[in-house]
Design a protein around this motif. Structure first.
Motif, PDB file in Angstrom:
ATOM      1  N   GLU B 104      36.791  33.403  45.237  1.00 28.62           N
ATOM      2  CA  GLU B 104      38.218  33.000  43.974  1.00 28.62           C
ATOM      3  C   GLU B 104      37.590  31.859  42.802  1.00 28.62           C
ATOM      4  O   GLU B 104      38.326  32.313  41.816  1.00 28.62           O
ATOM      5  CB  GLU B 104      38.799  31.101  44.930  1.00 28.62           C
ATOM      6  CG  GLU B 104      39.963  32.117  46.366  1.00 28.62           C
ATOM      7  CD  GLU B 104      40.840  32.697  45.640  1.00 28.62           C
ATOM      8  OE1 GLU B 104      41.314  32.670  44.249  1.00 28.62           O
ATOM      9  OE2 GLU B 104      41.376  33.929  45.657  1.00 28.62           O
ATOM     10  N   VAL B 107      37.380  36.094  40.867  1.00 30.99           N
ATOM     11  CA  VAL B 107      39.028  36.365  40.539  1.00 30.99           C
ATOM     12  C   VAL B 107      39.410  35.443  39.655  1.00 30.99           C
ATOM     13  O   VAL B 107      41.061  34.908  38.876  1.00 30.99           O
ATOM     14  CB  VAL B 107      39.357  37.058  41.711  1.00 30.99           C
ATOM     15  CG1 VAL B 107      38.642  37.286  42.036  1.00 30.99           C
ATOM     16  CG2 VAL B 107      39.973  35.803  41.615  1.00 30.99           C
ATOM     17  N   ARG B 111      42.779  36.721  37.340  1.00 25.45           N
ATOM     18  CA  ARG B 111      44.080  35.660  38.003  1.00 25.45           C
ATOM     19  C   ARG B 111      44.457  34.880  37.204  1.00 25.45           C
ATOM     20  O   ARG B 111      46.013  35.304  36.481  1.00 25.45           O
ATOM     21  CB  ARG B 111      43.574  35.150  38.698  1.00 25.45           C
ATOM     22  CG  ARG B 111      43.463  35.252  40.267  1.00 25.45           C
ATOM     23  CD  ARG B 111      43.664  34.140  41.285  1.00 25.45           C
ATOM     24  NE  ARG B 111      44.071  34.520  42.576  1.00 25.45           N
ATOM     25  CZ  ARG B 111      44.046  35.195  43.744  1.00 25.45           C
ATOM     26  NH1 ARG B 111      44.870  35.606  43.332  1.00 25.45           N
ATOM     27  NH2 ARG B 111      43.261  35.263  44.256  1.00 25.45           N
ATOM     28  N   ASN B 116      46.951  40.298  40.458  1.00 28.72           N
ATOM     29  CA  ASN B 116      46.918  39.704  41.506  1.00 28.72           C
ATOM     30  C   ASN B 116      47.090  40.287  42.740  1.00 28.72           C
ATOM     31  O   ASN B 116      47.148  40.038  43.487  1.00 28.72           O
ATOM     32  CB  ASN B 116      48.017  38.587  41.289  1.00 28.72           C
ATOM     33  CG  ASN B 116      48.719  37.659  40.589  1.00 28.72           C
ATOM     34  OD1 ASN B 116      47.370  36.585  40.665  1.00 28.72           O
ATOM     35  ND2 ASN B 116      49.305  37.358  40.182  1.00 28.72           N
ATOM     36  N   LYS B 118      45.553  42.540  44.850  1.00 26.67           N
ATOM     37  CA  LYS B 118      44.051  42.749  45.908  1.00 26.67           C
ATOM     38  C   LYS B 118      42.843  43.562  45.910  1.00 26.67           C
ATOM     39  O   LYS B 118      42.155  43.188  45.541  1.00 26.67           O
ATOM     40  CB  LYS B 118      44.732  42.401  48.015  1.00 26.67           C
ATOM     41  CG  LYS B 118      43.662  42.122  48.668  1.00 26.67           C
ATOM     42  CD  LYS B 118      43.527  40.083  48.764  1.00 26.67           C
ATOM     43  CE  LYS B 118      42.536  39.999  49.250  1.00 26.67           C
ATOM     44  NZ  LYS B 118      41.835  38.769  49.424  1.00 26.67           N
ATOM     45  N   LEU B 121      41.384  42.830  42.680  1.00 26.39           N
ATOM     46  CA  LEU B 121      40.914  42.002  42.500  1.00 26.39           C
ATOM     47  C   LEU B 121      38.736  42.582  42.860  1.00 26.39           C
ATOM     48  O   LEU B 121      38.776  41.711  42.541  1.00 26.39           O
ATOM     49  CB  LEU B 121      41.097  41.014  43.624  1.00 26.39           C
ATOM     50  CG  LEU B 121      42.384  40.463  42.251  1.00 26.39           C
ATOM     51  CD1 LEU B 121      43.136  38.715  42.729  1.00 26.39           C
ATOM     52  CD2 LEU B 121      41.873  39.903  41.021  1.00 26.39           C
TER      53      LEU B 121
ATOM     54  N   GLN C 194      46.783  25.069  32.754  1.00 25.28           N
ATOM     55  CA  GLN C 194      46.420  26.397  33.835  1.00 25.28           C
ATOM     56  C   GLN C 194      44.667  25.153  34.098  1.00 25.28           C
ATOM     57  O   GLN C 194      44.635  24.721  35.663  1.00 25.28           O
ATOM     58  CB  GLN C 194      45.661  27.597  33.177  1.00 25.28           C
ATOM     59  CG  GLN C 194      47.180  28.170  32.849  1.00 25.28           C
ATOM     60  CD  GLN C 194      46.496  29.158  32.068  1.00 25.28           C
ATOM     61  OE1 GLN C 194      45.397  29.498  31.173  1.00 25.28           O
ATOM     62  NE2 GLN C 194      47.761  30.668  32.631  1.00 25.28           N
ATOM     63  N   ASP C 198      44.839  24.532  38.065  1.00 25.78           N
ATOM     64  CA  ASP C 198      43.793  25.038  38.671  1.00 25.78           C
ATOM     65  C   ASP C 198      43.102  24.085  39.353  1.00 25.78           C
ATOM     66  O   ASP C 198      42.307  24.828  40.196  1.00 25.78           O
ATOM     67  CB  ASP C 198      43.837  26.705  38.082  1.00 25.78           C
ATOM     68  CG  ASP C 198      45.727  27.646  38.519  1.00 25.78           C
ATOM     69  OD1 ASP C 198      46.190  26.550  38.806  1.00 25.78           O
ATOM     70  OD2 ASP C 198      45.016  28.351  37.531  1.00 25.78           O
TER      71      ASP C 198
END
Lengths: 330, 252, 315
Positions: B104, B107, B111, B116, B118, B121, C194, C198
Motif C-alpha cells: 500500500e 501504490v 492510486r 486501481n 490490481k 499495481l 487526499q 488517506d
C-alpha cells in the motif's frame, strides 16, 4: 559568476513535451476550495455557539427589565401585617407581590462554592503534588486514570449520595439547623472540583523544567524543600488558574446543590442552614413557570449573570495558563 | 551530450522578513547527480524544497525569481502544483513510510493518479522495487506492515515509493543521514544505478558522500550559493576560497 | 554535614506523608462511594429491572424506558457532535494558520467547556426549541411539532455541551500524526484533502473514538441541561413511531417525542417521588446502572488512549 562555470545547454525536453506543463484544472481547484471552506465553517462552531449562547440568554433575559427594575433584583419591599413597608432581600417570584432580589441566591451560591473551593484546594493541590512529584511513575500510570474516573462520576450520582448518605452523616456529626444545608452541598461540590484542581495542578507542576528540580537537589535540598520552595512557587500561576477554574465549576454546578442544599432562599451567612444557589433556582423553577412571564425572564436573567461570571473566570484562568506556557517554553 | 533539466535564476526566499535564500542561480543537468553541500542552516534543504514547491505549505514564506523545469516556469500561477509534485520524486531525511503495508505504501502515488487495476499495481510494485534494489527483500512480504522493515530497507522503500509515480527528477534530502554504513553504501549504489534514468538532486552533510555519488556539487553558505561545478573540480581545485576552507574542514 | 549520613528532614517527612495520606483518602472516598452504591443497588439488579417499565406509581418496576431514552438521546448527540467536532479540529490542525483568529477559536473551545450545564439548558430552550423549532414549525406548517421540548433538542443541546470534548481529543489525535507523513503524501502529489483523508485521518481514528466515548460518558451523566428539554417523569410509551414507506413499517426513534432519561430518573426518584424511602432500593439500583455505565465507558476510553499513545511511541 557561478552560473558561467557550467556550460549552458538546451533543455533536454521541450516545454511542449514536458509533463510538468499541466495547467491546474479549474474543477480541481474549486473542489479543494470547497472542502477547505467546509472545514473553515465547521471550525467556527465553538465560537458561534459561545456567541449564540450569549445572544439567546440575553435576548430572553433582557425582557426581565420590562417589568422588573434593576433595583428590584437587589431588594424588594414587603407590606408587613401591621401595615408598615419593609425593605427585604427576598427571592419570592410566585408571590402576588413578587420579589426578585438576587442577593439570597448569590449568597447561597457563594456559601456553597467558597467552602467547596477552599477544601478542594487543599485536597486537589495535594493530589496534584502527589501525582507529579511523589508517586512512583508506575503507580502514577495507574492512579491518574483513577482521578479521571473520579471526574467522570455523574453529578446526579454525587448529589444522590450527599442526599441519602452525606446529609445523614453530617446531621449525626454536627447537628446542623437543617438536615440539607449549604455545608452538605459544598462537601458534595468538592467531589467535582477536586479532580479539576488536581489534574490542572499536575499539569502545571509537570511543565516545570527538570533542570529546576536538579538544581535544587544539587544544592542539597530535600524532596520536600524542592517541592515547597522551588516547584510550587514556580508553578504558582498554573495552580492558581486551576483554583479559579475549580471555583467556576463550583458556581456553575447544578445537580449537587439542587439535591443537597435544601433549596430555601435564605438571606443568611449561616453555612449549616438551607441555601439556594442561582443554578438550583433555574433548575427548580424553569419547568413550572409560564413562558413569557416576568418570572420566566428573571430566570433567564439569572442565566445571563451565571454565564457572565463563569465566562470571565474561565477567561482569567485561560490567560494565566497561556502566559505560563509562554514563559515555560524558554 | 549533457542537457539541461532545471534552471534557476535569481531566486530569493524569505520567511517573513528573514532571507533564507539569497539570489540563487544555477543549472542542473539532466540524468546526472547534483549534490548540495554546506553547513547546516545554509539553505541547501530549503532550496531543494523550492524545486518541487514544498515550501508553499509553510506560513509566511515568499519566493521571488524564476525556476524553470524543461523550460516551464513552475511558479506560474496557473501551473498544477499537485501534478508537479506527482512528477518529482522526493525522499526525506528520515524514512516516512505510512503505517500501512509495504504494498500500500508503494501504490499510494499510483492510486492518487487513479490507477486501481490490481495487475497494473502489481507490475508497478515489482518494477519500482527492482529499481530500488529491494525486490528480493520484500517480494514475499508485500502485505506486511512497512514499519516492520529495517531502517535501511525502509529508506529504499521510500525511494521505491517515490519512483512509483514515474518521475524523471528525484530529490533526496540527506537520504542516508540516519543509516548505518552498509545501508548507506546500498543507497549510494542505488543512486548510481538510478541516474541512468533520472535527474537526481541530493542534499548531504557528508562531503565524502557528495564526492562519491555526484557529478556536480553546489556549495551553499548562509543562504547563498557560493559555487557550483563538476564534483571533481570542487574537490580538487575549487575556485572560491570559502569552498576550499569548507572542504578541507577549516570550518562548518 | 557528613557525607553518607542521611539528611533528617522532619518537616518533609510529615508533609510528604500527609500528601500521600490525602491522596489515599481521595481514592478511599471514590471506592467508598462506588462501594455504597454497589452494595445497596445490587439486590434490585436483574434483567427485569433493566428492561421493564416503572410500575405502581414509580414505586416498583424497572428502568427500561429510562435506559432506552438515554441511548436514544446519546445516539442523536453523537450523530450531531462528532462530525462537527472532528471537522472543527481538522480545520484547526490542518488548514488554519496560527493567528489571532485561531487563538480566539481555541479560547472559545475552552470557554464552551466551562459554561455551566444549566446554562446549556436555558440555551437549548431559547435557541433550539423556541427559535429553531418554532421557526421550523412555521416554515414546514407542522403545527406544534418541533417547537416544543423533545428528544432531538435535548440531543442537540448535549451535542453543543460535549463539542469541546470531541474537538480537544481529535486535535490531540491529529497532532500526534507525524508531520513527515504529511510531507511524504504531499511530496507524492496528494492534494491537501487526499492527505487528510488517506493519511492523517486513518491514523487519528483511535483518538477520535476515544473522544467519542468520553463524550458519550459525559452526555449520559448530564441532568441539568435536559431538565426542561423534554425529559419526563414517567411516560407510558417509548418515544418510538412507525416509519412507513408504503406498506412497510419499521419502528424508529421519534425525535420529536418526550423521553425518560436515566440520570433524570435518579434525580426524580430521590427528590420528588411519592415515597422516597420506599423507592430507595430502586434509586440505588438506577444509580448503580448509571455509574457502571460511565465507569465502563471511561475505562474503555482510558485503555484505548493508552494503547494509542503506546503505538505512536513505538513509531
Amino acid at each position: 559568476m557561478t552560473e558561467n562555470i557550467l556550460p549552458r545547454h538546451q533543455f533536454e525536453v521541450s516545454p511542449e513535451n514536458s509533463h510538468y506543463s499541466k495547467k491546474i484544472v479549474r474543477s480541481a481547484r474549486i473542489k479543494e476550495t470547497l472542502i477547505k471552506s467546509y472545514f473553515a465553517a465547521a471550525g467556527t462552531a465553538a465560537l458561534i455557539f459561545i456567541i449564540l449562547i450569549f445572544i439567546f440568554l440575553f435576548k430572553e433575559g433582557i425582557n426581565a427589565f420590562n417589568n422588573i427594575g434593576l433595583s428590584d433584583f437587589i431588594y424588594g419591599t414587603r407590606t408587613m401585617e401591621d401595615g408598615t413597608v419593609k425593605t427585604v432581600y427576598e427571592w419570592y417570584p410566585t408571590s402576588e407581590n413578587a420579589r426578585y432580589s438576587l442577593l439570597p441566591l448569590l449568597l447561597g451560591t457563594l456559601l456553597t462554592a467558597i467552602p467547596a473551593t477552599l477544601i478542594s484546594t487543599v485536597l486537589g493541590v495535594a493530589a496534584g503534588i502527589y501525582l507529579s512529584e511523589i508517586a512512583h511513575p508506575k503507580a502514577k500510570e495507574f492512579l491518574k486514570p483513577v482521578l479521571e474516573l473520579f471526574a467522570a462520576i455523574p453529578t446526579v450520582v454525587l448529589g444522590f449520595i450527599m442526599l441519602v448518605i452525606g446529609a445523614t452523616f453530617f446531621q449525626d456529626l454536627l447537628h446542623p439547623a437543617n438536615r440539607l444545608n449549604a455545608f452538605v452541598a459544598s462537601v458534595g461540590l468538592t467531589l467535582v472540583i477536586i479532580p479539576v484542581i488536581a489534574s490542572l495542578t499536575e499539569d502545571a507542576l509537570r511543565s516545570i523544567p527538570m533542570d529546576l528540580r536538579n538544581a535544587a537537589y544539587g544544592l542539597g535540598a530535600t524532596k520536600w524543600q524542592t517541592i515547597s520552595k522551588v516547584i510550587l512557587p514556580a508553578a504558582f500561576s498554573g495552580v492558581s488558574a486551576s483554583i479559579i477554574l475549580g471555583f467556576g465549576r463550583a458556581i456553575g454546578e447544578t445537580m449537587i446543590v439542587l439535591m443537597a442544599s435544601g433549596n430555601a432562599a435564605n438571606f443568611t451567612m449561616e453555612i449549616f442552614r438551607s441555601a439556594r444557589t442561582m443554578t438550583a433556582t433555574i433548575a427548580a423553577e424553569m419547568g413550572e413557570v409560564s413562558q413569557g412571564s416576568d418570572h420566566y425572564y428573571a430566570l433567564f436573567f439569572i442565566g445571563v449573570v451565571l454565564f457572565v461570571i463563569t465566562f470571565f473566570l474561565n477567561l482569567i484562568a485561560e490567560m494565566i495558563i497561556s502566559k505560563m506556557r509562554k514563559k515555560n517554553t524558554f | 551530450m549533457k542537457e539541461l533539466k532545471i534552471s534557476v535564476k535569481n531566486l530569493y526566499l524569505k520567511y517573513g522578513e528573514k532571507t533564507a535564500l539569497d539570489d540563487i542561480s544555477m543549472d542542473i543537468t539532466s540524468k546526472q547527480v547534483t549534490a548540495f553541500i554546506g553547513p547546516s542552516g545554509c539553505g541547501k534543504s530549503t532550496f531543494l524544497r523550492v524545486l518541487n514547491r514544498m515550501n508553499d505549505l509553510i506560513d509566511n514564506c515568499s519566493i521571488t525569481g524564476e525556476v524553470l523545469i524543461d523550460g516551464i516556469d513552475i511558479y506560474d500561477k496557473n501551473l498544477d502544483v499537485v501534478n508537479l509534485r506527482k512528477r518529482i520524486g522526493m525522499v526525506f531525511q528520515k524514512s516516512n513510510l505510512f503505517p500501512k503495508t509495504i504494498f500500500e505504501n508503494i501504490v499510494f502515488g499510483p492510486r492518487l493518479n487513479g490507477v486501481n487495476d490490481k495487475n497494473t499495481l502489481n507490475e508497478i510494485v515489482e518494477k519500482t522495487c527492482r529499481q530500488a534494489a529491494i525486490w528480493d527483500e520484500v517480494k514475499d512480504r508485500l502485505n506486511e506492515p512497512a514499519l516492520s522493515l529495517s531502517g535501511g530497507q525502509q529508506q529504499r522503500l521510500c525511494i521505491a515509493r517515490a519512483l512509483a509515480v514515474e518521475p524523471d527528477i528525484l530529490l533526496m534530502d540527506e537520504p542516508a543521514s540516519a543509516l548505518d554504513p552498509i545501508s548507506t553504501a546500498k543507497i549510494e549504489e542505488l543512486i548510481h544505478e538510478l541516474k541512468k534514468n533520472y535527474t537526481i538532486v541530493i542534499v548531504t552533510h557528508n562531503m565524502q558522500q557528495a564526492a562519491r555519488v555526484s557529478d556536480y556539487t553546489a556549495f551553499f553558505y548562509m543562504g547563498k550559493l557560493i559555487e557550483i561545478d563538476k564534483t571533481t573540480r570542487i574537490f580538487t581545485k575549487p575556485s572560491v576560497k570559502q569552498t576550499e576552507d569548507y572542504i578541507t574542514g577549516r570550518f562548518g | 554535614m557528613e557525607l553518607g549520613k542521611k539528611h533528617k528532614d522532619i518537616n518533609g517527612f510529615i508533609f510528604i506523608n500527609l500528601v500521600r495520606l490525602m491522596f489515599a483518602f481521595l481514592v478511599g472516598l471514590l471506592l467508598l462511594i462506588i462501594g455504597i452504591i454497589a452494595v445497596n443497588g445490587y439486590p434490585v439488579m436483574s434483567l427485569d429491572f433493566l428492561i421493564s417499565s416503572p410500575a405502581n406509581n414509580m414505586t416498583e418496576g424497572g428502568i427500561g424506558p429510562a435506559i432506552f431514552g438515554t441511548i436514544a438521546v446519546t445516539f442523536f448527540m453523537v450523530l450531531l457532535a462528532v462530525p462537527l467536532g472532528v471537522s472543527a479540529a481538522i480545520f484547526l490542525s490542518e488548514y488554519a494558520k496560527e493567528s489571532i483568529y485561531t487563538k480566539i477559536i481555541r479560547t472559545s473551545i475552552n470557554n464552551l467547556a466551562g459554561v455551566p450545564s444549566i446554562v446549556f439548558g436555558l440555551f437549548g430552550l431559547g435557541f433550539f426549541v423556541l427559535f429553531i423549532g418554532k421557526n421550523l414549525d412555521e416554515v414546514l406548517q407542522t403545527g406544534l411539532l418541533f417547537g416544543q421540548p423533545a428528544l432531538l433538542w435535548a440531543a442537540a443541546t448535549l451535542a453543543v455541551l460535549v463539542l469541546p470534548i470531541v474537538i480537544v481529543s481529535t486535535l490531540e489525535a491529529l497532532n500526534s500524526v507525524p508531520k513527515s507523513h504529511r510531507d511524504a503524501a504531499i511530496g507524492l502529489g496528494a492534494t491537501k484533502w487526499q492527505t487528510i483523508r488517506d493519511i492523517v485521518f486513518p491514523q487519528a481514528k483511535p483518538g477520535i473514538l476515544t473522544g467519542t466515548i468520553l463524550a458519550i460518558s459525559r452526555g449520559v451523566g448530564e441532568t441539568a441541561p435536559i431538565l426542561f428539554l423534554g425529559c419526563a417523569f414517567f411516560l407510558p410509551n417509548l418515544p418510538v413511531a412507525d416509519l412507513c414507506i408504503g406498506d412497510y413499517c419499521i419502528p424508529m426513534i421519534n425525535p420529536t417525542e418526550q423521553f425518560m432519561y436515566l440520570a433524570y430518573h435518579i434525580f426524580i426518584l430521590s427528590t420528588q417521588s411519592a415515597n422516597p424511602t420506599k423507592t430507595l432500593p430502586l434509586q440505588y439500583g438506577s444509580t448503580l446502572v448509571l455509574i457502571l455505565l460511565t465507569i465502563l465507558l471511561n475505562i474503555t476510553a482510558i485503555i484505548f488512549r493508552y494503547r494509542f499513545r503506546k503505538a505512536l511511541g513505538r513509531n
